[in-house]
Design a protein around this motif. Sequence first.
Motif, PDB file in Angstrom:
ATOM      1  N   TRP A   1       0.829  -1.201   0.000  1.00  0.00           N
ATOM      2  CA  TRP A   1       0.000   0.000   0.000  1.00  0.00           C
ATOM      3  C   TRP A   1       0.862   1.249   0.000  1.00  0.00           C
ATOM      4  O   TRP A   1       2.032   1.227   0.405  1.00  0.00           O
ATOM      5  N   LEU A   2       0.280   2.365  -0.396  1.00  0.00           N
ATOM      6  CA  LEU A   2       1.018   3.591  -0.641  1.00  0.00           C
ATOM      7  C   LEU A   2       1.746   4.125   0.588  1.00  0.00           C
ATOM      8  O   LEU A   2       2.896   4.557   0.502  1.00  0.00           O
TER       9      LEU A   2
ATOM     10  N   ARG B   1       1.163   1.011  10.092  1.00  0.00           N
ATOM     11  CA  ARG B   1       1.294  -0.289   9.449  1.00  0.00           C
ATOM     12  C   ARG B   1       0.020  -0.608   8.674  1.00  0.00           C
ATOM     13  O   ARG B   1      -1.052  -0.124   9.015  1.00  0.00           O
ATOM     14  N   SER B   2       0.187  -1.430   7.670  1.00  0.00           N
ATOM     15  CA  SER B   2      -0.995  -1.862   6.924  1.00  0.00           C
ATOM     16  C   SER B   2      -1.711  -2.942   7.708  1.00  0.00           C
ATOM     17  O   SER B   2      -1.096  -3.673   8.499  1.00  0.00           O
ATOM     18  N   ALA B   3      -2.996  -3.043   7.508  1.00  0.00           N
ATOM     19  CA  ALA B   3      -3.795  -4.035   8.222  1.00  0.00           C
ATOM     20  C   ALA B   3      -4.976  -4.416   7.339  1.00  0.00           C
ATOM     21  O   ALA B   3      -5.210  -3.826   6.286  1.00  0.00           O
ATOM     22  N   SER B   4      -5.695  -5.418   7.764  1.00  0.00           N
ATOM     23  CA  SER B   4      -6.895  -5.857   7.064  1.00  0.00           C
ATOM     24  C   SER B   4      -8.086  -5.699   7.996  1.00  0.00           C
ATOM     25  O   SER B   4      -8.146  -6.351   9.041  1.00  0.00           O
TER      26      SER B   4
ATOM     27  N   VAL C   1      -4.150  11.279  -0.427  1.00  0.00           N
ATOM     28  CA  VAL C   1      -2.731  11.618  -0.559  1.00  0.00           C
ATOM     29  C   VAL C   1      -2.321  11.652  -2.030  1.00  0.00           C
ATOM     30  O   VAL C   1      -1.536  12.510  -2.459  1.00  0.00           O
ATOM     31  N   ALA C   2      -2.856  10.729  -2.829  1.00  0.00           N
ATOM     32  CA  ALA C   2      -2.554  10.731  -4.260  1.00  0.00           C
ATOM     33  C   ALA C   2      -3.027  12.027  -4.911  1.00  0.00           C
ATOM     34  O   ALA C   2      -2.314  12.640  -5.716  1.00  0.00           O
TER      35      ALA C   2
ATOM     36  N   ALA D   1       6.136   1.322  -6.237  1.00  0.00           N
ATOM     37  CA  ALA D   1       7.433   1.745  -5.705  1.00  0.00           C
ATOM     38  C   ALA D   1       7.710   3.194  -6.069  1.00  0.00           C
ATOM     39  O   ALA D   1       8.170   3.992  -5.238  1.00  0.00           O
ATOM     40  N   ARG D   2       7.442   3.570  -7.327  1.00  0.00           N
ATOM     41  CA  ARG D   2       7.720   4.940  -7.773  1.00  0.00           C
ATOM     42  C   ARG D   2       6.793   5.932  -7.067  1.00  0.00           C
ATOM     43  O   ARG D   2       7.223   7.013  -6.652  1.00  0.00           O
TER      44      ARG D   2
END
Length: 495
Positions: free
Chosen positions: A292-293, A308-311, A352-353, A455-456
């Motif tokens: 994730w971003l 942290r990422s989570a579900s 954010v994007a 990644a970019r």
Amino acid sequence: MELAGQSTPRVAIYARQSVDEDQGIAQQIEDCRTEVFRRGWRVVAEYQDNDTSASKERGPKTAWSAMLKGFDAGEFDTMIVTETSRITRSLGDVLDIRPPRRDIRVVVAREGIDTELDDFMLKQLVLLAEREVRIKTERAARYAVGRRLAGHPTPGMPPHGYRWVPSIERDAAGTRYRIDETEAEDIRQIFSEFLAGAPLAQVARDLNDDGKLTRRGARWDATMVRRVLLNPLYAALLPPAQPTGKFDATSIDLEACTPGAWQAIVERHQLVASRGRLIGVRPNHSGTARKWLLSGLAVCGSCSRPVRSASGQTHPTAPVDGGSAAPSRRYHAYRCPNGHFMRNGDIIDEYVAEVCIARLARKDAADLLAPRSDWMDVATLNSTREALKRRRQSIASFVARGLMTDTDADESLVSIAHELQSIGDQIALAVLEDPLAEVAAVEDVRDWWMGASLARRRLVVEALMAVKIHPVGNGKRVTTLSGAAATISVEWITR
């Protein structure tokens, strides 16, 4: 036919070939069976060595070894082959089947040899074959030297990104490698993403997420990506030969490589930079791939710990009119490791994007995209390196002509070696890509963002901003961009 009073030979058929082609083996077996039938004998065993050289030692797992054990166990007394070369190209192997070690009767169908009558011709033909192998080996060695000096790779499977050119299709220069543009895009992406700062595992994840596989149909992993980044072939450099079974890409000296007679996929300085980042660093095969971003980039607004990422999982309630509740579903979320929040990540990523795209699309974005202050001219560095190499060659000439002592030459060569190492390090630093440099050349920032790898995008976020995600309170949900804006802080980073 056997003469009266003689027992019928118990025959073992032996078939061998150096290449893996079942049809060749099958033909040998059929020809031997025909000869055995013509003589009125009987076959008790068949031994097949496919893809097995007769000019090299045959190990204990080969059919040759099994045949010798079968004879020692008394299972047969006669072996039949189509030609002497099927048995061996070494007299040492003949001594394994003929007295004094063993007394196997050998029949060669196409050459009229039967050692029960005389084994002189068998040994003579093997000696001739052994001489032929020696001559061919010497000829192949001379050819290999010439081929390498001309910059041609050895036959075999080319690396991902290239296709082997058959001899009938080669150009006047005899080029063996041809770029496969589809695969070459994978290679360019690997170098570009890594030199922009993406971890090996992240580069592999992005390739896999785009549905790109290796030539064998396997998913990419960090080890494969690392192997690509170390390979001189991608910069059209042919590395020196290494001992069989002891290949080590990290020990290759690029200065000792021969210019390859094929088209490069990446520039030499890109290879130098990638090797500089990897050699001497312990490989991290587990990697730090992110899905994730903002994983590991954004921080909690309460404790400043990286999120942290989570579900997450929804828990719909049944409507008051008695109908059934909507099905539960899982969703991407971000959470504070200290428990301050767990929030839906999709709307946060989208917000954010949009902030990034809007900032990069502004007229004053050029200030953000300006080159780094530590930027170095790669062309100048390369020119300096070539000048040092010419000085090194001149020193060797001076010594040969007696114009310089060995002691003075050694001191100069050591100094040049240190300077070359320093230049290489500077080149490696100079070509490390600024993650924002690519954006400076695009007209449609949104289109670039949508097509960029994860990644970019992460590298751009990391270079542009510091993101804080704030708690919203239990039971509250943020589902709009305006709601996200009120609960996410963005601080722009000065470059």
